[in-house]
Design an enzyme around this catalytic site. Structure first.
Site, PDB file in Angstrom:
ATOM      1  N   ARG A  74       0.836  -1.200   0.000  1.00  0.00           N
ATOM      2  CA  ARG A  74       0.000   0.000   0.000  1.00  0.00           C
ATOM      3  C   ARG A  74       0.870   1.248   0.000  1.00  0.00           C
ATOM      4  NH1 ARG A  74      -3.859  -1.006   5.013  1.00  0.00           N
ATOM      5  NH2 ARG A  74      -4.626   1.094   4.475  1.00  0.00           N
TER       6      ARG A  74
ATOM      7  N   CYS B  19      -1.255   5.849   9.235  1.00  0.00           N
ATOM      8  CA  CYS B  19      -1.596   4.531   8.671  1.00  0.00           C
ATOM      9  C   CYS B  19      -2.764   4.731   7.714  1.00  0.00           C
ATOM     10  CB  CYS B  19      -1.931   3.532   9.786  1.00  0.00           C
ATOM     11  SG  CYS B  19      -3.304   4.050  10.842  1.00  0.00           S
TER      12      CYS B  19
END
Length: 346
Positions: free
Chosen positions: A232, A293
């Site tokens: 990611r 995050c």
């Protein structure tokens, strides 16, 4: 379906944080001997504490309250929900903190911190008192995942005694008591409305300024630690939320949250190994740190690891509340503030 908690009506108004009641409860909490030596608590330490200070509604003394914070990503392959695993197996008389509900309901981004009044209402409905020692824990399936976010939330709102169980998987493996099914009645309390510690929270504008200053002469050198997976972060794998670009902020350091966990037990690594992880990733403890995050959940795993390792000053460490979900929706294409590994190689 019956509701999980059968709550008695809350008929009193919540006192403000400056009230005499809050000062008295803080003094009582400070005076109790039922404390843990570290922010992270072992299963045996919690089991012993629960024997001495059980979460009884009739006790006027500070209690130890196990607080389950189980949560799963929206694209969980098994479709698991935190409330379901809580019903299946939990620490006896634990309460459930719903990470999808105790939030800023007016925000378009998930898991943003609630306002102080909403936080106090949630704690009141859980029957948690300001003087209680709260030990937050995760599911046995994930080990450590979302409990640090709830622990950080309680600390941000000034709850005086908060700890993280390290962890519920070990609790189960060690044969410590568990229960299942729907839950006993929780009596509502009157948790005082606190003040938020803004020093623990990074906002979009703060992080944008850091990203724009990256590699500029005279910049403060704030470090951004990204707890998402390498796929990611690099831009190679999609985000779990449809329509959201993957990639990373300029200059961010990728430390997937599971890098600070034992691969088998999913408990936090020992202090010396935590320090080694951060050192090998090039994190400078002398410079400010912002953890981020996807939605501000696993960023708190890194913040907890930094806290346990005493790596960096607590006064200069923050968590980016909106994290990547906010970032990817708010940055302008002209700013070039979403980078990928392919861009680095060009």
């Amino acid at each position: 379906m019956a509701s999980l908690f059968i709550l008695r009506p809350l008929r009193v108004s919540l006192p403000r944080s400056g009230s005499q009641q809050l000062r008295q409860s803080a003094a009582k909490a400070a005076g109790t001997r039922r404390s843990f030596s570290s922010y992270l608590v072992t299963p045996q330490e919690l089991a012993e504490a629960l024997k001495k200070a059980p979460p009884s509604p009739i006790s006027s003394e500070p209690r130890v309250i196990p607080l389950c914070a189980s949560w799963f990503l929206p694209n969980d392959s098994e479709g698991r929900k935190g409330i379901d695993v809580f019903r299946e197996k939990r620490i006896p008389k634990a309460r459930f903190f719903d990470l999808d509900k105790v939030i800023d309901k007016h925000s378009e981004y998930p898991h943003m911190l609630p306002n102080p009044k909403s936080f106090a209402a949630a704690m009141s409905e859980l029957g948690i008192r300001h003087e209680d020692t709260v030990v937050v824990y995760d599911s046995k399936e994930l080990g450590i995942f979302s409990a640090p976010r709830v622990g950080w939330t309680l600390k941000t709102f000034g709850h005086p005694r908060v700890h993280i169980l390290n962890n519920f998987r070990l609790w189960v493996e060690q044969g410590l008591p568990t229960e299942s099914g729907n839950v006993w009645t929780v009596e509502c309390g009157t948790y005082p409305i606190p003040e938020m510690d803004e020093g623990k929270v990074a906002h979009f504008e703060d992080v944008r300024e850091v990203a724009l200053d990256y590699n500029k002469e005279g910049a403060e050198g704030v470090q951004i630690l990204d707890a998402r997976s390498y796929g990611r972060w690099s831009g190679k794998d999609p985000e779990p939320r449809p329509g959201l670009s993957s990639g990373h902020m300029p200059g961010s350091i990728n430390i997937p949250f599971d890098a600070v966990l034992d691969p088998q037990t999913k408990a936090f690594l020992p202090v010396d190994k935590l320090k080694q992880v951060f050192k090998e990733k090039g994190v400078d403890p002398a410079k400010p740190i912002i953890s981020t995050c996807g939605t501000g959940v696993t960023a708190c795993v890194l913040e907890t690891a930094l806290n346990e390792a005493q790596y960096g000053s607590p006064e200069t460490r923050k968590v980016y509340d909106g994290s990547w979900t906010e970032w990817a929706q708010r940055v302008k294409p002209s700013d070039s503030l979403i980078r990928t590994v392919e861009q680095h190689s060009e």
